[in-house]
Each structure stands twice: as structure tokens, then as C-alpha cells.
Design a protein around this motif. Structure first.
Motif, PDB file in Angstrom:
ATOM      1  N   PHE A 246       0.907  -1.180   0.190  1.00 10.34           N
ATOM      2  CA  PHE A 246      -0.106   0.119   0.177  1.00 10.34           C
ATOM      3  C   PHE A 246       0.910   1.281  -0.078  1.00 10.34           C
ATOM      4  O   PHE A 246       1.998   1.193   0.319  1.00 10.34           O
ATOM      5  N   GLU A 247       0.275   2.195  -0.456  1.00 16.32           N
ATOM      6  CA  GLU A 247       0.857   3.745  -0.471  1.00 16.32           C
ATOM      7  C   GLU A 247       0.374   4.611   0.537  1.00 16.32           C
ATOM      8  O   GLU A 247      -1.053   4.657   0.662  1.00 16.32           O
ATOM      9  N   ILE A 248       0.794   5.493   1.094  1.00 15.43           N
ATOM     10  CA  ILE A 248       0.127   6.581   1.903  1.00 15.43           C
ATOM     11  C   ILE A 248       0.690   8.077   1.283  1.00 15.43           C
ATOM     12  O   ILE A 248       2.029   8.218   1.225  1.00 15.43           O
ATOM     13  N   TYR A 249      -0.225   8.636   1.028  1.00  8.88           N
ATOM     14  CA  TYR A 249       0.214  10.315   0.624  1.00  8.88           C
ATOM     15  C   TYR A 249      -0.006  11.339   1.599  1.00  8.88           C
ATOM     16  O   TYR A 249      -0.470  10.929   2.973  1.00  8.88           O
ATOM     17  N   LYS A 250       0.648  12.244   1.529  1.00  6.75           N
ATOM     18  CA  LYS A 250       1.006  13.224   2.492  1.00  6.75           C
ATOM     19  C   LYS A 250      -0.451  14.006   2.856  1.00  6.75           C
ATOM     20  O   LYS A 250      -1.047  14.054   2.094  1.00  6.75           O
TER      21      LYS A 250
END
Length: 375
Positions: free
Chosen positions: A63-67
Motif C-alpha cells: 500500500f501507499e500513503i500520501y502526504k
């Protein structure tokens, strides 16, 4: 609303990625048999009789987490939530896969886990701060703020081994939130401590949210999750089984907790009667109430002692009285009577049962001067 506005202006492709988890797998080796001591372990190791079984805590996590995102990590007990957080922080190195992260991370995992019980609260501020990556100069600048937020007063000079669990939580939280992080990692820490501390800690965390901090949040409270997060992932046996917006994933989670799938079992379940269920609930409620009352009374006592002259010495006498009560050497009435008299007692009156020799205070003063000279 803030998150929706950000997404309306920027697509996820245009926003900065602050955490990226790629094909992360975490395996642990578990000993099949219990080994009680080092000698037995070495003997078994030499003879080749140590057998392990592999346990997969995380299985190909992506998964990715954005600012600015606030990601909830949901799952039943044992699903791998805390393991995932510790892997992201760097406590564990993944068996397979990679984790990319940018910015300053404030991990609020096991509050006070790095404390040395024999050091005072003040000394542990520097120790725990160093573990979290803070410089000594930074701690010097934040020291008064940390002590004030913790509300420990005179107890900041007392060894942490004499702290209650609530006091340790307050100190750990105060240190961990002294930094202005880019990424905030929370593992059930908003559920610890008394009601006053929970309210204060939640306000502190929300003030960080207002500065656009990226958040990873583990909690069993769906209400907290929905109030804080905009995205979520759901873990089951170390695998991601759902991810997306928080409302959708929370619905899947609630279905699994409220309406779990029926499992085949050979055991016979005998339902309890309505009266038995009522009695059980009553007993559980009374036990919980008694525990909460005991905690509240202990916190009140500690707060009262902290406001007295020579609080550190007086607290040491209180601990000896409390030990006698716990060991059934004195009754509850005797314990309460001694405590009330201790509050106003002259600790240096040789005829008093609370007498503390002058040498004790001088020794503590000398040790403090020695520690300050080393610093």
C-alpha cells in the motif's frame, strides 16, 4: 472535509508519497518446545534438538500513503496490525519486501517501553528521547514543556519503577509528542490512562492533525477511526483483505466482528440462561468498577503527596505503608489512618513512626549533584 478538498485539487498521482510498502512479508521462528533457561537452550542447540516452526505475521503487504492521509489499520487481535506498524517504524526488519518513508516519524506505540525503571522521570526523558532520535539540545529546550504536560510535579525526580501505569503513560506520551512530526503513528495510545489524560492526549494529537500531519492509526474503536481517518486497510491473518475509503473498509470490519462466519466445531455449547447472563454481566460490571475506583484512588493519593513538602521522601514512606497493606500486615482502616497522618507528619521527628533519617535526604541530594555534574 479537509481531505476531500485536497483530493479535489490534487490527484493521488500528484501528491507526495510519504510511505510506500512493497511486498512486505514478516516471518518469525517459534520454538516448538518451551526452554526454561539458557543452559538448557545451549545443550539442546549443541545436540541439534532445537526445532522451530515458521509463523507468518505479514504476508505480501502492499500500500501507499500520501502526504496528509490518515490511514486506519483495522483487524481482529492477532491480525498483524502492531507488527505492521513496528515494521514501518523500523523495530522489525521485513523478511521480504521494502518500505520507503520520508520525513520525521513520531511513533506512539508502547508508551514508556524504553524506560529504565531505576532512573528518575527526568533521566528517562533524556533516555527515551534518545531512543526516539531526539538530540540532547532538543530535549533541553523541550524539558519544561514535557514535564508540565505530564503533570508529574515532584514525581519527576522519583525512579520510574515507583510510577503507576498511568504515570508512565503520561510521561511516555509527553516525550513522544514533544516533536513536530511529518508522520504520526498511533497504536491504541488514545485508549490508555484515565479519562482526563485521554481527553488531553486526544486534543494534543488533533493539534498535530491541524498541521497536516500524515497519520497511521490502529484502534478497535470504529468511532475513533471514522472521526480521525479518511482511508483504511483491513488485515486478517497477516493479509490485506480490504482497503480503500474508511467508511467502506469499516463496514467490512464490522461485518466480521458483529456477524462472524460460523465455524465447524465438535464442541458442545450449552447456552446460559437469561438469569445467568444477567448475573455474569453484573459481576463483570462490578469488577470493572472496583478496578477503576482503585486506580482513581491511587492517582488521587499520588497527586496529594506531590503537593506536600519533601514529596519524594514522603512518597517513599507511603510505598512502605502500601507494601505492608498489600502483604496483609495491616488492615485497610490502618492503612488509611497511616496515610492521612503521613501527609502532615514531620519526617525528621525521631519519635515518629514516619521518621526518615537526615542521611537519606543528603544522599539523594549528593546523587543529584553527581548526576548534574556528569551531565
Amino acid at each position: 472535509m479537509d481531505e476531500i478538498k485536497v483530493d479535489d485539487i490534487q490527484t493521488e498521482e500528484e501528491r507526495e508519497t510519504v510511505i510506500k510498502v512493497e511486498h512486505v512479508t514478516m516471518r518469525f521462528s517459534l520454538n516448538k518446545e518451551k526452554v526454561d533457561n539458557l543452559k538448557e537452550y545451549i545443550i539442546r542447540l549443541i545436540k541439534g534438538k532445537i526445532e522451530y516452526k515458521k509463523f507468518v505475521a505479514l504476508d505480501d503487504i502492499n500500500f501507499e500513503i500520501y502526504k496528509g492521509d490518515r490511514l486506519a489499520i483495522l483487524g481482529l487481535n492477532g491480525a498483524g496490525k502492531s507488527t505492521l506498524l513496528k515494521t514501518i517504524v523500523g523495530v522489525y526488519k521485513p523478511t521480504e519486501g521494502n518500505i520507503y518513508k520520508t520525513g520525521v516519524i513520531a511513533p506512539l506505540l508502547e508508551l514508556g517501553a524504553g524506560f529504565d525503571p531505576n532512573y528518575t522521570g527526568r533521566e528517562n526523558i533524556y533516555l527515551y528521547g534518545a531512543i526516539l532520535g531526539y538530540s540532547r539540545d532538543y530535549i533541553d529546550a523541550k524539558l519544561d514543556e514535557i514535564i508540565e504536560f505530564s503533570e508529574l510535579g515532584h514525581f519527576i525526580e522519583i525512579p520510574v519503577k515507583n510510577y503507576s501505569s498511568g504515570m508512565r503513560s503520561r510521561l511516555g506520551f509527553s516525550i513522544a509528542t514533544a516533536v513536530d512530526p511529518d508522520i504520526l503513528i498511533l497504536d491504541e495510545v488514545l485508549s490508555v490512562g484515565d479519562a482526563k489524560f485521554r481527553k488531553k492526549s486526544l486534543a494534543k494529537v488533533k493539534s498535530m492533525f491541524d498541521r497536516g500531519v500524515t497519520v497511521l492509526f490502529v484502534s478497535h474503536s470504529i468511532d475513533q477511526v471514522k472521526a480521525i481517518c479518511n482511508k483504511a486497510i483491513l488485515l486478517e491473518h497477516g493479509k490485506i483483505i480490504a482497503q480503500g475509503d474508511v467508511e467502506t473498509v469499516a463496514e467490512v470490519y464490522e461485518e466480521k466482528t458483529i456477524r462472524p462466519k460460523a465455524q465447524v466445531t465438535q464442541s458442545v455449547v450449552v447456552p446460559i440462561t437469561a438469569d445467568e447472563e444477567k448475573e455474569e454481566k453484573k459481576a463483570n460490571a462490578e469488577a470493572k468498577k472496583a478496578i477503576e475506583k482503585e486506580k482513581a484512588e491511587e492517582e488521587k493519593i499520588l497527586e496529594e503527596i506531590s503537593k506536600t513538602p519533601e514529596a519524594e521522601l514522603r512518597y517513599g514512606v507511603y510505598l512502605r505503608i502500601k507494601k505492608r497493606y498489600n502483604d496483609d500486615e495491616i488492615t485497610k482502616e490502618e492503612f488509611e489512618d497511616k496515610y492521612k497522618r503521613l501527609i502532615t507528619a514531620n519526617l525528621h521527628d525521631e519519635e515518629s513512626e514516619f521518621f526518615v533519617p537526615e542521611t537519606v535526604g543528603k544522599l539523594e541530594e549528593a546523587m543529584q549533584k553527581h548526576n548534574n555534574s556528569e551531565n
